[in-house]
Design a protein around this motif. Structure first.
Motif, PDB file in Angstrom:
ATOM      1  N   HIS A  47      -4.720   8.723   0.212  1.00 51.96           N
ATOM      2  CA  HIS A  47      -5.451   7.649  -0.456  1.00 51.96           C
ATOM      3  C   HIS A  47      -6.153   8.173  -1.708  1.00 51.96           C
ATOM      4  O   HIS A  47      -6.165   7.502  -2.752  1.00 51.96           O
ATOM      5  N   TYR A  60      -3.267  -1.788 -11.085  1.00 46.84           N
ATOM      6  CA  TYR A  60      -4.033  -3.032 -11.077  1.00 46.84           C
ATOM      7  C   TYR A  60      -4.300  -3.495 -12.510  1.00 46.84           C
ATOM      8  O   TYR A  60      -4.198  -4.691 -12.826  1.00 46.84           O
ATOM      9  N   TRP A  91      -5.807  -2.148  -1.932  1.00 44.78           N
ATOM     10  CA  TRP A  91      -5.256  -1.189  -0.990  1.00 44.78           C
ATOM     11  C   TRP A  91      -6.293  -0.187  -0.504  1.00 44.78           C
ATOM     12  O   TRP A  91      -6.178   0.342   0.602  1.00 44.78           O
ATOM     13  N   GLU A  92      -7.298   0.063  -1.312  1.00 45.83           N
ATOM     14  CA  GLU A  92      -8.315   1.034  -0.929  1.00 45.83           C
ATOM     15  C   GLU A  92      -9.104   0.574   0.299  1.00 45.83           C
ATOM     16  O   GLU A  92      -9.654   1.384   1.042  1.00 45.83           O
ATOM     17  N   ASN A 135      -5.431  -7.210  -8.362  1.00 40.80           N
ATOM     18  CA  ASN A 135      -6.056  -6.224  -7.487  1.00 40.80           C
ATOM     19  C   ASN A 135      -5.495  -6.411  -6.077  1.00 40.80           C
ATOM     20  O   ASN A 135      -5.766  -7.413  -5.416  1.00 40.80           O
ATOM     21  N   ASN A 146      -3.243   3.657  -8.437  1.00 44.38           N
ATOM     22  CA  ASN A 146      -3.429   2.264  -8.042  1.00 44.38           C
ATOM     23  C   ASN A 146      -4.295   1.521  -9.042  1.00 44.38           C
ATOM     24  O   ASN A 146      -4.006   0.379  -9.407  1.00 44.38           O
ATOM     25  N   ASN A 189       0.849  -1.186   0.000  1.00 49.13           N
ATOM     26  CA  ASN A 189       0.000   0.000   0.000  1.00 49.13           C
ATOM     27  C   ASN A 189       0.889   1.242   0.000  1.00 49.13           C
ATOM     28  O   ASN A 189       1.701   1.433   0.916  1.00 49.13           O
ATOM     29  N   PRO A 190       0.790   2.092  -1.031  1.00 45.74           N
ATOM     30  CA  PRO A 190       1.722   3.222  -1.145  1.00 45.74           C
ATOM     31  C   PRO A 190       1.659   4.198   0.017  1.00 45.74           C
ATOM     32  O   PRO A 190       2.662   4.860   0.327  1.00 45.74           O
ATOM     33  N   TYR A 235      -3.485   8.651  -4.431  1.00 45.16           N
ATOM     34  CA  TYR A 235      -2.945   7.426  -5.027  1.00 45.16           C
ATOM     35  C   TYR A 235      -3.995   6.604  -5.780  1.00 45.16           C
ATOM     36  O   TYR A 235      -3.617   5.761  -6.615  1.00 45.16           O
ATOM     37  N   LYS A 236      -5.266   6.804  -5.500  1.00 46.34           N
ATOM     38  CA  LYS A 236      -6.292   5.911  -6.044  1.00 46.34           C
ATOM     39  C   LYS A 236      -6.239   5.749  -7.568  1.00 46.34           C
ATOM     40  O   LYS A 236      -6.232   4.612  -8.062  1.00 46.34           O
ATOM     41  N   TYR A 265       3.403   3.441  -8.489  1.00 41.87           N
ATOM     42  CA  TYR A 265       3.944   2.232  -9.115  1.00 41.87           C
ATOM     43  C   TYR A 265       3.701   2.184 -10.624  1.00 41.87           C
ATOM     44  O   TYR A 265       4.557   1.713 -11.381  1.00 41.87           O
TER      45      TYR A 265
END
Length: 400
Positions: A367, A378, A387-388, A384, A374, A227-228, A370-371, A274
């Motif tokens: 969050h 994915y 992380w959310e 998946n 992320n 998780n970032p 990053y969403k 990432y």
């Protein structure tokens, strides 16, 4: 000579003469082989001989049956049995304990040759190389504070994996030193063993994908992701332990706190994008040569993640749940040999630091930042990582 052939040969049967000559040849051959046998000193023996001399005891040697064992990896197996615990290395503290320290004594030497025990012994040419140093066939390329050290140490339990303990940083800091320098850092391997290394900073180094592809386009790459948001806090916590004077996490994370502008140029946050970094790697390597390890699942189900990694590397599933013990104080699994009954060894003191308390609003904003990245990650990986769903648990605090 005429006298011998005319007098002796006529009196001694030819069969007896032949047997006498044959026995002399066999005797000479036997003593030659015994001389060769006495001169054999494997790297394993040299290591224990060194330890014995240090302790003021006699040198440890292998029996004849062990020396001529049919198993090509016998010396390696014997070494493993002598070290019941798998020690873990913390590169920040420079600690080397137990079995790993002994392994380093073997692997750090130049390609070892079998040699005569003393200068005055009768010798025959029976020396040979015990394995050879090769460029890595697999590299753990990232990410920092994702769980790369835990993964490497778990892999090193496998008898078919040989890995350098320290991070070489060849493709980001030492590339100008050349491949010969890089190869010399690697431990010697036997046929069928894999050479590995790990340097998490490769994943975020722009030149690394091309450089690694130039070295070996069929290499296997392993990326441990986490998780970032948790990773960024962990990264900050590590820096804080070394530099207590640095500003707070909240100050570093924002360009403008009032407007909620995230400072993505801060390395602790930038590493966690990432998808951005993976795009560079996909220009040189297909996804089939990459394996993504979940840092979270590596903690809660290390055996499950290790099974996938071993499959990816083409290894037999030897590292199983018998090798792990969950340490509630540390908050992550510790390694042990399955036959050992004593307390397992864990990662060093630098692992398992308690996170500083971060304001919930800051975590929520991160969050949100990053969403989209992320979701892209994915999609790119076909996995998946969910992380959310961890936002609530992170806001309560966790361990590095």
């Amino acid at each position: 000579m005429a006298f011998w052939s005319g007098t002796v040969a006529s009196k001694v049967p030819r069969k007896i003469l032949f047997m006498f000559t044959l026995s002399l040849s066999v005797t000479y051959l036997f003593y030659s082989l015994m001389s060769c046998y006495n001169s054999l000193q494997f790297p394993l023996q040299e290591n224990f001989a060194y330890q014995a001399r240090s302790a003021g005891t006699e040198e440890t040697t292998l029996s004849r049956d062990q020396l001529f064992s049919t198993s090509p990896g016998f010396a390696e197996a014997q070494f493993s049995r002598r070290s019941t615990l798998v020690s873990i290395v913390d590169p920040e503290e420079g600690q080397k304990e137990g079995g790993y320290h002994a392994t380093q004594q073997v692997s750090s030497t130049e390609p070892t040759r079998l040699r005569a025990a003393t200068e005055g012994d009768l010798r025959v040419n029976c020396t040979s190389d015990y394995g050879e140093k090769k460029l890595p066939q697999a590299i753990i390329i990232g990410v920092k504070k994702g769980g790369t050290r835990a993964l490497l140490e778990a892999l090193r339990v496998h008898p078919d994996v040989r890995a350098v303990g320290n991070e070489p940083h060849f493709f980001d800091r030492n590339y100008e030193k050349g491949l010969d320098w890089y190869r010399d850092l690697m431990p010697s391997t036997l046929e069928g063993q894999i050479t590995m290394e790990k340097t998490p900073s490769y994943f975020v180094t722009n030149q690394a994908p091309k450089r690694i592809h130039t070295m070996a386009r069929d290499i296997k790459l392993i990326i441990v992701v986490r998780n970032p948001v948790t990773r960024a806090i962990s990264d900050y916590t590590q820096t804080l332990s070394k530099k207590p004077e640095i500003p707070t996490f909240e100050v570093l994370a924002f360009k403008n706190r009032t407007l909620g502008l995230i400072d993505a140029s801060w390395s602790a946050l930038r590493i966690g994008i990432y998808a951005l970094h993976l795009e560079s790697w996909m220009q040189y390597f297909p996804l089939s040569q990459m394996h993504f390890v979940s840092g979270e699942r590596l903690i809660v189900d290390p055996a499950g993640e290790m099974a996938k990694v071993q499959d990816f590397l083409g290894l037999k599933r030897i590292v199983t749940d018998k090798h792990f013990y969950f340490n509630k104080t540390k908050g992550f699994p510790c390694l042990k040999k399955p036959e050992d009954s004593s307390t397992p060894r864990c990662l060093g003191k630098s692992k398992g630091r308690t996170h500083p308390k971060i304001e919930p609003d800051v975590i929520r904003r991160l969050h949100k930042f990053y969403k989209p990245f992320n979701m892209m990650f994915y999609q790119m990986t076909g996995q998946n990582f969910e992380w959310e769903q961890q936002e609530e648990s992170i806001s309560r605090g966790s361990l590095v």
